[in-house]
Enzyme design. Structure first.
Site, PDB file in Angstrom:
ATOM      1  N   ASN A 134       4.351  -7.507   6.692  1.00  0.00           N
ATOM      2  CA  ASN A 134       5.213  -6.878   7.702  1.00  0.00           C
ATOM      3  C   ASN A 134       4.522  -5.727   8.432  1.00  0.00           C
ATOM      4  O   ASN A 134       5.190  -4.857   8.993  1.00  0.00           O
ATOM      5  CB  ASN A 134       6.492  -6.367   7.026  1.00  0.00           C
ATOM      6  CG  ASN A 134       6.201  -5.295   5.981  1.00  0.00           C
ATOM      7  OD1 ASN A 134       5.141  -5.302   5.370  1.00  0.00           O
ATOM      8  ND2 ASN A 134       7.125  -4.384   5.783  1.00  0.00           N
ATOM      9  N   GLU A 135       3.192  -5.703   8.426  1.00  0.00           N
ATOM     10  CA  GLU A 135       2.452  -4.555   8.970  1.00  0.00           C
ATOM     11  C   GLU A 135       2.879  -4.170  10.383  1.00  0.00           C
ATOM     12  O   GLU A 135       2.989  -2.986  10.710  1.00  0.00           O
ATOM     13  CB  GLU A 135       0.940  -4.838   8.958  1.00  0.00           C
ATOM     14  CG  GLU A 135       0.261  -4.605   7.615  1.00  0.00           C
ATOM     15  CD  GLU A 135       0.481  -5.719   6.609  1.00  0.00           C
ATOM     16  OE1 GLU A 135       1.253  -6.658   6.899  1.00  0.00           O
ATOM     17  OE2 GLU A 135      -0.124  -5.647   5.527  1.00  0.00           O
TER      18      GLU A 135
ATOM     19  N   LEU B 143       0.845  -1.199   0.000  1.00  0.00           N
ATOM     20  CA  LEU B 143       0.000   0.000   0.000  1.00  0.00           C
ATOM     21  C   LEU B 143       0.873   1.240   0.000  1.00  0.00           C
ATOM     22  O   LEU B 143       1.944   1.257   0.623  1.00  0.00           O
ATOM     23  CB  LEU B 143      -0.917   0.011   1.227  1.00  0.00           C
ATOM     24  CG  LEU B 143      -1.847  -1.187   1.403  1.00  0.00           C
ATOM     25  CD1 LEU B 143      -2.919  -0.870   2.432  1.00  0.00           C
ATOM     26  CD2 LEU B 143      -2.496  -1.615   0.094  1.00  0.00           C
TER      27      LEU B 143
ATOM     28  N   GLY C  83       0.934  -5.284   1.235  1.00  0.00           N
ATOM     29  CA  GLY C  83      -0.068  -5.303   0.158  1.00  0.00           C
ATOM     30  C   GLY C  83       0.438  -5.971  -1.116  1.00  0.00           C
ATOM     31  O   GLY C  83      -0.347  -6.558  -1.869  1.00  0.00           O
TER      32      GLY C  83
HETATM   33  C1  LIG Z   1      -7.774  -2.400  14.350  1.00  0.00           C
HETATM   34  C2  LIG Z   1      -8.307  -2.152  12.982  1.00  0.00           C
HETATM   35  C3  LIG Z   1      -7.234  -2.330  11.946  1.00  0.00           C
HETATM   36  C4  LIG Z   1      -7.722  -1.905  10.613  1.00  0.00           C
HETATM   37  C5  LIG Z   1      -6.611  -1.910   9.624  1.00  0.00           C
HETATM   38  C6  LIG Z   1      -5.764  -0.743   9.804  1.00  0.00           C
HETATM   39  C7  LIG Z   1      -4.592  -0.543   9.279  1.00  0.00           C
HETATM   40  C8  LIG Z   1      -3.887  -1.442   8.365  1.00  0.00           C
HETATM   41  C9  LIG Z   1      -3.537  -0.687   7.188  1.00  0.00           C
HETATM   42  C10 LIG Z   1      -2.826  -1.077   6.190  1.00  0.00           C
HETATM   43  C11 LIG Z   1      -2.124  -2.333   5.975  1.00  0.00           C
HETATM   44  C12 LIG Z   1      -0.864  -1.992   5.274  1.00  0.00           C
HETATM   45  C13 LIG Z   1      -0.419  -2.615   4.217  1.00  0.00           C
HETATM   46  C14 LIG Z   1       0.768  -2.161   3.490  1.00  0.00           C
HETATM   47  O1  LIG Z   1       1.000  -2.588   2.394  1.00  0.00           O
HETATM   48  S1  LIG Z   1       1.776  -0.972   4.202  1.00  0.00           S
HETATM   49  C15 LIG Z   1       3.187  -0.824   3.133  1.00  0.00           C
HETATM   50  C16 LIG Z   1       4.246  -1.821   3.509  1.00  0.00           C
HETATM   51  N1  LIG Z   1       5.387  -1.675   2.651  1.00  0.00           N
HETATM   52  C17 LIG Z   1       6.633  -1.607   3.091  1.00  0.00           C
HETATM   53  O2  LIG Z   1       6.905  -1.709   4.268  1.00  0.00           O
HETATM   54  C18 LIG Z   1       7.700  -1.382   2.052  1.00  0.00           C
HETATM   55  C19 LIG Z   1       8.435  -0.110   2.292  1.00  0.00           C
HETATM   56  N2  LIG Z   1       9.453   0.069   1.276  1.00  0.00           N
HETATM   57  C20 LIG Z   1      10.643  -0.582   1.292  1.00  0.00           C
HETATM   58  O3  LIG Z   1      10.936  -1.389   2.134  1.00  0.00           O
HETATM   59  C21 LIG Z   1      11.580  -0.271   0.189  1.00  0.00           C
HETATM   60  O4  LIG Z   1      11.193   0.952  -0.389  1.00  0.00           O
HETATM   61  C22 LIG Z   1      11.639  -1.327  -0.924  1.00  0.00           C
HETATM   62  C23 LIG Z   1      10.260  -1.695  -1.454  1.00  0.00           C
HETATM   63  C24 LIG Z   1      12.346  -2.589  -0.370  1.00  0.00           C
HETATM   64  C25 LIG Z   1      12.487  -0.770  -2.106  1.00  0.00           C
HETATM   65  O5  LIG Z   1      13.731  -0.331  -1.632  1.00  0.00           O
HETATM   66  P1  LIG Z   1      14.635   0.603  -2.563  1.00  0.00           P
HETATM   67  O6  LIG Z   1      15.911   0.835  -1.815  1.00  0.00           O
HETATM   68  O7  LIG Z   1      14.723   0.028  -3.926  1.00  0.00           O
HETATM   69  O8  LIG Z   1      13.790   1.952  -2.727  1.00  0.00           O
HETATM   70  P2  LIG Z   1      13.582   3.100  -1.638  1.00  0.00           P
HETATM   71  O9  LIG Z   1      13.390   2.529  -0.288  1.00  0.00           O
HETATM   72  O10 LIG Z   1      14.661   4.112  -1.803  1.00  0.00           O
HETATM   73  O11 LIG Z   1      12.190   3.706  -2.111  1.00  0.00           O
HETATM   74  C26 LIG Z   1      12.080   4.509  -3.280  1.00  0.00           C
HETATM   75  C27 LIG Z   1      11.003   5.544  -3.009  1.00  0.00           C
HETATM   76  O12 LIG Z   1       9.757   4.887  -2.846  1.00  0.00           O
HETATM   77  C28 LIG Z   1       9.178   5.265  -1.596  1.00  0.00           C
HETATM   78  N3  LIG Z   1       8.402   4.141  -1.083  1.00  0.00           N
HETATM   79  C29 LIG Z   1       8.828   2.908  -0.787  1.00  0.00           C
HETATM   80  N4  LIG Z   1       7.823   2.135  -0.357  1.00  0.00           N
HETATM   81  C30 LIG Z   1       6.731   2.912  -0.376  1.00  0.00           C
HETATM   82  C31 LIG Z   1       5.369   2.692  -0.035  1.00  0.00           C
HETATM   83  N5  LIG Z   1       4.905   1.509   0.378  1.00  0.00           N
HETATM   84  N6  LIG Z   1       4.507   3.708  -0.166  1.00  0.00           N
HETATM   85  C32 LIG Z   1       4.905   4.917  -0.607  1.00  0.00           C
HETATM   86  N7  LIG Z   1       6.195   5.186  -0.949  1.00  0.00           N
HETATM   87  C33 LIG Z   1       7.092   4.189  -0.838  1.00  0.00           C
HETATM   88  C34 LIG Z   1      10.359   5.617  -0.731  1.00  0.00           C
HETATM   89  O13 LIG Z   1       9.965   6.417   0.325  1.00  0.00           O
HETATM   90  C35 LIG Z   1      11.238   6.325  -1.724  1.00  0.00           C
HETATM   91  O14 LIG Z   1      10.722   7.627  -1.900  1.00  0.00           O
HETATM   92  P3  LIG Z   1      11.673   8.890  -2.103  1.00  0.00           P
HETATM   93  O15 LIG Z   1      10.758  10.052  -2.215  1.00  0.00           O
HETATM   94  O16 LIG Z   1      12.551   8.957  -0.881  1.00  0.00           O
HETATM   95  O17 LIG Z   1      12.459   8.604  -3.356  1.00  0.00           O
END
Ligand SMILES: CCCCC/C=C\C/C=C\C/C=C/C(=O)SCCNC(=O)CCNC(=O)[C@H](O)C(C)(C)COP(=O)(O)OP(=O)(O)OC[C@H]1O[C@@H](n2cnc3c(N)ncnc32)[C@H](O)[C@@H]1OP(=O)(O)O
Length: 292
Positions: free
Chosen positions: A167-168, A98, A143
Protein backbone atom coordinates in the site's frame (compact mmCIF):
# COMPACT_ATOMS: atom_id res chain seq x y z
CA UNK A 1 29.30 -12.08 7.75
CA UNK A 2 25.68 -10.93 7.98
CA UNK A 3 25.59 -12.31 11.51
CA UNK A 4 28.62 -10.23 12.48
CA UNK A 5 27.12 -7.15 10.85
CA UNK A 6 23.87 -7.86 12.65
CA UNK A 7 25.60 -8.18 15.99
CA UNK A 8 27.38 -4.88 15.39
CA UNK A 9 24.06 -3.32 14.45
CA UNK A 10 22.45 -4.65 17.62
CA UNK A 11 25.28 -3.25 19.71
CA UNK A 12 24.98 0.13 18.00
CA UNK A 13 21.26 0.20 18.66
CA UNK A 14 21.77 -0.72 22.30
CA UNK A 15 20.38 -4.25 22.19
CA UNK A 16 22.32 -6.68 24.34
CA UNK A 17 22.78 -10.13 22.83
CA UNK A 18 23.37 -11.44 26.33
CA UNK A 19 19.67 -11.06 27.04
CA UNK A 20 18.85 -13.93 24.70
CA UNK A 21 17.50 -16.76 26.80
CA UNK A 22 17.07 -20.46 26.20
CA UNK A 23 14.38 -22.38 28.04
CA UNK A 24 12.61 -25.70 27.78
CA UNK A 25 9.01 -25.73 26.65
CA UNK A 26 6.32 -28.16 27.84
CA UNK A 27 7.31 -30.82 25.30
CA UNK A 28 10.96 -30.56 26.31
CA UNK A 29 11.78 -28.62 23.15
CA UNK A 30 14.39 -25.94 23.37
CA UNK A 31 12.91 -22.50 22.92
CA UNK A 32 15.10 -19.53 21.98
CA UNK A 33 13.84 -16.15 23.02
CA UNK A 34 14.99 -12.74 21.94
CA UNK A 35 13.13 -9.58 22.74
CA UNK A 36 11.16 -9.38 19.55
CA UNK A 37 11.46 -12.73 17.80
CA UNK A 38 10.65 -16.04 19.46
CA UNK A 39 11.92 -19.26 17.90
CA UNK A 40 10.21 -22.49 18.86
CA UNK A 41 11.19 -25.93 17.57
CA UNK A 42 7.99 -27.73 16.72
CA UNK A 43 6.54 -31.20 16.92
CA UNK A 44 7.35 -31.62 13.22
CA UNK A 45 10.98 -32.78 13.15
CA UNK A 46 13.36 -30.28 11.57
CA UNK A 47 10.84 -27.44 11.67
CA UNK A 48 11.00 -24.29 13.79
CA UNK A 49 8.29 -21.71 14.28
CA UNK A 50 9.38 -18.07 14.34
CA UNK A 51 6.89 -15.80 16.08
CA UNK A 52 7.12 -12.08 15.53
CA UNK A 53 6.72 -10.40 18.90
CA UNK A 54 7.24 -6.69 18.48
CA UNK A 55 4.03 -5.20 19.92
CA UNK A 56 1.80 -3.44 19.33
CA UNK A 57 1.88 -4.13 15.56
CA UNK A 58 5.13 -5.99 14.70
CA UNK A 59 6.47 -3.00 12.83
CA UNK A 60 9.88 -3.68 11.32
CA UNK A 61 12.15 -1.63 13.56
CA UNK A 62 15.91 -1.79 13.17
CA UNK A 63 16.17 -3.98 16.27
CA UNK A 64 13.45 -6.31 15.04
CA UNK A 65 15.05 -6.69 11.61
CA UNK A 66 18.40 -7.45 13.19
CA UNK A 67 17.01 -10.06 15.55
CA UNK A 68 15.00 -11.64 12.76
CA UNK A 69 18.03 -11.97 10.47
CA UNK A 70 20.16 -13.38 13.27
CA UNK A 71 17.45 -15.94 14.11
CA UNK A 72 17.16 -17.08 10.50
CA UNK A 73 20.91 -17.28 10.16
CA UNK A 74 21.19 -19.40 13.30
CA UNK A 75 18.52 -21.77 12.05
CA UNK A 76 20.19 -22.03 8.65
CA UNK A 77 23.49 -22.86 10.30
CA UNK A 78 21.90 -25.48 12.56
CA UNK A 79 21.59 -28.53 10.36
CA UNK A 80 18.77 -29.96 12.50
CA UNK A 81 16.42 -27.40 10.91
CA UNK A 82 15.14 -27.70 7.34
CA UNK A 83 12.03 -25.54 7.48
CA UNK A 84 10.61 -22.55 9.31
CA UNK A 85 7.06 -21.29 9.76
CA UNK A 86 6.81 -17.52 10.14
CA UNK A 87 3.88 -16.25 12.15
CA UNK A 88 2.88 -13.52 14.58
CA UNK A 89 2.48 -13.35 18.32
CA UNK A 90 0.50 -10.07 18.05
CA UNK A 91 -3.24 -10.77 17.77
CA UNK A 92 -4.71 -9.78 14.43
CA UNK A 93 -1.49 -8.39 12.96
CA UNK A 94 1.15 -10.33 11.05
CA UNK A 95 3.28 -7.20 10.60
CA UNK A 96 2.42 -3.53 10.04
CA UNK A 97 5.41 -3.27 7.71
CA UNK A 98 8.36 -0.93 7.94
CA UNK A 99 8.45 1.12 11.10
CA UNK A 100 7.36 4.59 10.06
CA UNK A 101 9.23 6.16 12.95
CA UNK A 102 12.51 4.79 11.56
CA UNK A 103 11.81 6.80 8.40
CA UNK A 104 10.65 10.03 10.04
CA UNK A 105 12.75 12.87 11.43
CA UNK A 106 16.05 10.96 11.42
CA UNK A 107 19.40 11.78 9.79
CA UNK A 108 20.84 10.33 6.55
CA UNK A 109 23.18 7.97 8.45
CA UNK A 110 20.20 6.47 10.22
CA UNK A 111 18.23 6.12 6.99
CA UNK A 112 21.22 4.36 5.40
CA UNK A 113 21.57 1.95 8.31
CA UNK A 114 17.86 1.26 8.40
CA UNK A 115 17.52 0.71 4.66
CA UNK A 116 20.51 -1.65 4.59
CA UNK A 117 18.83 -3.67 7.37
CA UNK A 118 15.61 -3.86 5.32
CA UNK A 119 17.57 -4.99 2.25
CA UNK A 120 19.52 -7.59 4.24
CA UNK A 121 16.35 -8.96 5.79
CA UNK A 122 14.73 -9.35 2.37
CA UNK A 123 17.79 -11.04 0.84
CA UNK A 124 18.00 -13.42 3.80
CA UNK A 125 14.33 -14.41 3.57
CA UNK A 126 14.09 -14.46 -0.21
CA UNK A 127 17.20 -16.59 -0.72
CA UNK A 128 16.90 -18.77 2.37
CA UNK A 129 18.00 -22.39 1.99
CA UNK A 130 15.26 -23.31 4.45
CA UNK A 131 11.68 -23.94 3.39
CA UNK A 132 9.81 -20.88 4.62
CA UNK A 133 6.05 -21.03 5.08
CA UNK A 134 4.18 -17.90 6.13
CA UNK A 135 1.31 -18.55 8.54
CA UNK A 136 -0.34 -15.16 8.13
CA UNK A 137 -2.54 -14.71 11.17
CA UNK A 138 -3.30 -11.04 10.72
CA UNK A 139 -3.11 -7.92 8.63
CA UNK A 140 0.09 -7.52 6.61
CA UNK A 141 0.55 -4.28 4.68
CA UNK A 142 3.67 -3.23 2.75
CA UNK A 143 6.84 -4.59 4.41
CA UNK A 144 4.74 -7.19 6.25
CA UNK A 145 3.35 -8.38 2.95
CA UNK A 146 6.88 -8.40 1.49
CA UNK A 147 8.02 -10.88 4.14
CA UNK A 148 5.10 -13.17 3.36
CA UNK A 149 5.62 -12.87 -0.40
CA UNK A 150 9.27 -13.83 0.05
CA UNK A 151 8.38 -17.16 1.67
CA UNK A 152 7.91 -20.35 -0.35
CA UNK A 153 4.24 -20.78 0.60
CA UNK A 154 1.57 -18.62 2.19
CA UNK A 155 -1.38 -19.65 4.37
CA UNK A 156 -3.73 -16.80 5.33
CA UNK A 157 -6.37 -16.72 8.06
CA UNK A 158 -9.90 -16.43 6.73
CA UNK A 159 -10.82 -13.26 8.56
CA UNK A 160 -12.40 -10.50 6.44
CA UNK A 161 -10.80 -7.84 8.65
CA UNK A 162 -7.31 -8.93 7.57
CA UNK A 163 -5.76 -7.13 4.63
CA UNK A 164 -2.66 -7.87 2.63
CA UNK A 165 -0.85 -5.91 -0.07
CA UNK A 166 1.72 -3.27 -0.94
CA UNK A 167 0.00 0.00 0.00
CA UNK A 168 3.03 2.31 -0.32
CA UNK A 169 1.32 4.79 -2.66
CA UNK A 170 -1.32 5.44 0.02
CA UNK A 171 1.50 6.71 2.23
CA UNK A 172 2.88 8.91 -0.56
CA UNK A 173 5.77 6.48 -1.11
CA UNK A 174 7.10 4.87 -4.26
CA UNK A 175 7.37 1.12 -3.88
CA UNK A 176 11.04 -0.01 -4.00
CA UNK A 177 11.83 -1.95 -7.21
CA UNK A 178 12.61 -5.18 -5.35
CA UNK A 179 9.28 -5.05 -3.48
CA UNK A 180 7.68 -4.66 -6.92
CA UNK A 181 9.72 -7.52 -8.38
CA UNK A 182 8.68 -9.80 -5.52
CA UNK A 183 5.01 -9.03 -6.13
CA UNK A 184 5.27 -9.38 -9.92
CA UNK A 185 6.96 -12.77 -9.47
CA UNK A 186 4.01 -13.85 -7.33
CA UNK A 187 0.86 -12.44 -8.95
CA UNK A 188 2.07 -11.39 -12.41
CA UNK A 189 2.55 -8.12 -14.23
CA UNK A 190 -0.95 -6.84 -14.89
CA UNK A 191 -2.32 -7.60 -11.43
CA UNK A 192 0.77 -5.90 -9.92
CA UNK A 193 0.33 -2.77 -12.05
CA UNK A 194 -3.12 -2.25 -10.61
CA UNK A 195 -2.34 -3.36 -7.06
CA UNK A 196 0.78 -1.20 -6.76
CA UNK A 197 -0.49 1.99 -8.34
CA UNK A 198 -3.68 1.94 -6.29
CA UNK A 199 -1.91 0.69 -3.15
CA UNK A 200 -4.54 -2.03 -2.80
CA UNK A 201 -4.90 -4.05 0.39
CA UNK A 202 -6.79 -7.27 -0.30
CA UNK A 203 -9.08 -9.28 1.99
CA UNK A 204 -8.39 -13.05 2.10
CA UNK A 205 -10.75 -14.16 -0.67
CA UNK A 206 -9.27 -11.65 -3.14
CA UNK A 207 -5.68 -12.36 -2.05
CA UNK A 208 -6.34 -16.03 -2.79
CA UNK A 209 -7.93 -15.32 -6.14
CA UNK A 210 -4.94 -13.19 -7.17
CA UNK A 211 -2.45 -15.85 -6.08
CA UNK A 212 -1.01 -13.54 -3.43
CA UNK A 213 -1.56 -16.41 -0.97
CA UNK A 214 -1.73 -20.14 -1.64
CA UNK A 215 -4.42 -21.11 0.88
CA UNK A 216 -7.02 -19.42 3.05
CA UNK A 217 -8.07 -21.43 6.09
CA UNK A 218 -10.03 -20.86 9.32
CA UNK A 219 -8.05 -18.71 11.71
CA UNK A 220 -7.46 -21.50 14.24
CA UNK A 221 -5.96 -23.74 11.55
CA UNK A 222 -3.36 -21.38 10.10
CA UNK A 223 -0.36 -22.78 11.95
CA UNK A 224 -1.39 -26.44 11.70
CA UNK A 225 -1.99 -26.03 7.95
CA UNK A 226 1.41 -24.38 7.54
CA UNK A 227 3.02 -27.32 9.35
CA UNK A 228 1.29 -29.92 7.21
CA UNK A 229 2.26 -28.03 4.02
CA UNK A 230 5.80 -28.01 5.36
CA UNK A 231 5.80 -31.81 5.59
CA UNK A 232 4.99 -31.95 1.87
CA UNK A 233 7.83 -29.56 0.99
CA UNK A 234 10.30 -31.44 3.19
CA UNK A 235 9.60 -34.66 1.28
CA UNK A 236 11.80 -33.19 -1.48
CA UNK A 237 15.56 -33.62 -0.92
CA UNK A 238 17.06 -30.32 0.26
CA UNK A 239 19.81 -29.99 -2.32
CA UNK A 240 17.57 -30.29 -5.40
CA UNK A 241 14.90 -28.06 -3.90
CA UNK A 242 17.48 -25.44 -2.87
CA UNK A 243 19.14 -25.42 -6.30
CA UNK A 244 15.74 -25.07 -7.96
CA UNK A 245 14.71 -22.23 -5.63
CA UNK A 246 17.99 -20.46 -6.24
CA UNK A 247 17.65 -20.84 -10.01
CA UNK A 248 14.21 -19.23 -9.90
CA UNK A 249 15.02 -16.42 -7.44
CA UNK A 250 18.65 -15.54 -8.18
CA UNK A 251 18.06 -12.98 -10.93
CA UNK A 252 15.60 -11.01 -8.78
CA UNK A 253 17.96 -11.00 -5.78
CA UNK A 254 20.98 -10.18 -7.94
CA UNK A 255 19.19 -7.12 -9.26
CA UNK A 256 19.17 -5.65 -5.75
CA UNK A 257 22.65 -6.94 -4.84
CA UNK A 258 24.08 -5.26 -7.92
CA UNK A 259 22.37 -1.95 -7.12
CA UNK A 260 22.39 -2.15 -3.33
CA UNK A 261 24.39 1.04 -2.65
CA UNK A 262 22.50 3.06 -5.25
CA UNK A 263 19.23 1.82 -3.77
CA UNK A 264 20.31 3.05 -0.33
CA UNK A 265 21.23 6.44 -1.76
CA UNK A 266 17.88 6.65 -3.60
CA UNK A 267 16.07 5.82 -0.40
CA UNK A 268 17.95 8.51 1.56
CA UNK A 269 17.29 11.14 -1.10
CA UNK A 270 13.63 10.21 -1.37
CA UNK A 271 12.79 9.84 2.29
CA UNK A 272 14.65 13.04 3.26
CA UNK A 273 12.45 15.21 1.05
CA UNK A 274 10.33 17.64 3.04
CA UNK A 275 7.20 16.60 1.15
CA UNK A 276 7.77 12.89 1.97
CA UNK A 277 8.50 13.64 5.61
CA UNK A 278 5.27 15.65 5.80
CA UNK A 279 3.27 12.80 4.21
CA UNK A 280 4.64 10.30 6.71
CA UNK A 281 3.92 12.58 9.64
CA UNK A 282 0.35 13.11 8.44
CA UNK A 283 -0.07 9.34 7.97
CA UNK A 284 1.18 8.66 11.51
CA UNK A 285 -1.05 11.42 12.86
CA UNK A 286 -4.04 9.87 11.08
CA UNK A 287 -3.26 6.49 12.67
CA UNK A 288 -3.41 8.21 16.07
CA UNK A 289 -6.59 10.16 15.21
CA UNK A 290 -8.56 7.09 14.18
CA UNK A 291 -8.45 5.95 17.81
CA UNK A 292 -10.42 8.97 18.98
C1 LIG B 1 12.23 6.78 -6.11
C2 LIG B 1 13.06 5.96 -5.19
C3 LIG B 1 12.20 5.19 -4.23
C4 LIG B 1 13.03 4.52 -3.21
C5 LIG B 1 12.17 3.91 -2.15
C6 LIG B 1 11.69 4.94 -1.24
C7 LIG B 1 10.75 4.81 -0.35
C8 LIG B 1 10.00 3.59 -0.06
C9 LIG B 1 10.11 3.33 1.35
C10 LIG B 1 9.52 2.41 2.03
C11 LIG B 1 8.53 1.42 1.61
C12 LIG B 1 7.59 1.28 2.74
C13 LIG B 1 7.19 0.13 3.22
C14 LIG B 1 6.34 0.04 4.42
O1 LIG B 1 6.21 -1.01 4.98
S1 LIG B 1 5.61 1.46 5.03
C15 LIG B 1 4.54 0.93 6.34
C16 LIG B 1 3.18 0.58 5.80
N1 LIG B 1 2.32 0.17 6.87
C17 LIG B 1 1.08 0.63 7.03
O2 LIG B 1 0.58 1.40 6.25
C18 LIG B 1 0.35 0.15 8.26
C19 LIG B 1 -0.01 1.28 9.16
N2 LIG B 1 -0.72 0.77 10.32
C20 LIG B 1 -2.03 0.42 10.29
O3 LIG B 1 -2.70 0.46 9.29
C21 LIG B 1 -2.61 -0.06 11.57
O4 LIG B 1 -1.78 0.38 12.62
C22 LIG B 1 -2.77 -1.58 11.68
C23 LIG B 1 -1.48 -2.32 11.34
C24 LIG B 1 -3.90 -2.03 10.73
C25 LIG B 1 -3.18 -1.94 13.14
O5 LIG B 1 -4.30 -1.20 13.51
P1 LIG B 1 -4.70 -1.12 15.06
O6 LIG B 1 -5.97 -0.32 15.13
O7 LIG B 1 -4.69 -2.47 15.66
O8 LIG B 1 -3.48 -0.34 15.75
P2 LIG B 1 -3.16 1.22 15.66
O9 LIG B 1 -3.40 1.74 14.30
O10 LIG B 1 -3.84 1.91 16.79
O11 LIG B 1 -1.58 1.20 15.91
C26 LIG B 1 -1.02 0.95 17.19
C27 LIG B 1 0.24 1.78 17.30
O12 LIG B 1 1.18 1.33 16.34
C28 LIG B 1 1.60 2.43 15.53
N3 LIG B 1 1.90 1.93 14.19
C29 LIG B 1 1.08 1.29 13.34
N4 LIG B 1 1.72 0.97 12.21
C30 LIG B 1 2.97 1.41 12.35
C31 LIG B 1 4.12 1.39 11.51
N5 LIG B 1 4.13 0.80 10.31
N6 LIG B 1 5.25 1.95 11.96
C32 LIG B 1 5.31 2.53 13.18
N7 LIG B 1 4.25 2.58 14.02
C33 LIG B 1 3.10 2.03 13.61
C34 LIG B 1 0.43 3.38 15.56
O13 LIG B 1 0.84 4.65 15.21
C35 LIG B 1 0.00 3.26 17.00
O14 LIG B 1 0.90 4.02 17.78
P3 LIG B 1 0.42 4.85 19.05
O15 LIG B 1 1.64 5.52 19.56
O16 LIG B 1 -0.62 5.82 18.55
O17 LIG B 1 -0.17 3.83 19.99
Amino acid sequence: MALAAGRAMLMRSGVRLGTQAAARGGNGARRFMNHRVVVEPNTVPGVAVIKFKNPPVNSLTLEFLTEFVICLEKLENDKTFRGVVLTSDCPGIFSAGLDLREMCGKNPAHYAEYWRAVQEMWLKVYLSNLVLVAAINGTSPAGGCLIALSCDYRVLADNPRYRMGLNETLLGLVVPFWFKDTLVNTIGHRASERALQLGLLFPPAEALQLGMVDQVVPEDQVQSTALSVMTQWLAIPDHVRQLTKNMIRKATADHLIKHQEADIQNFINFISRDSIQKSLQVYLENLKQKKH
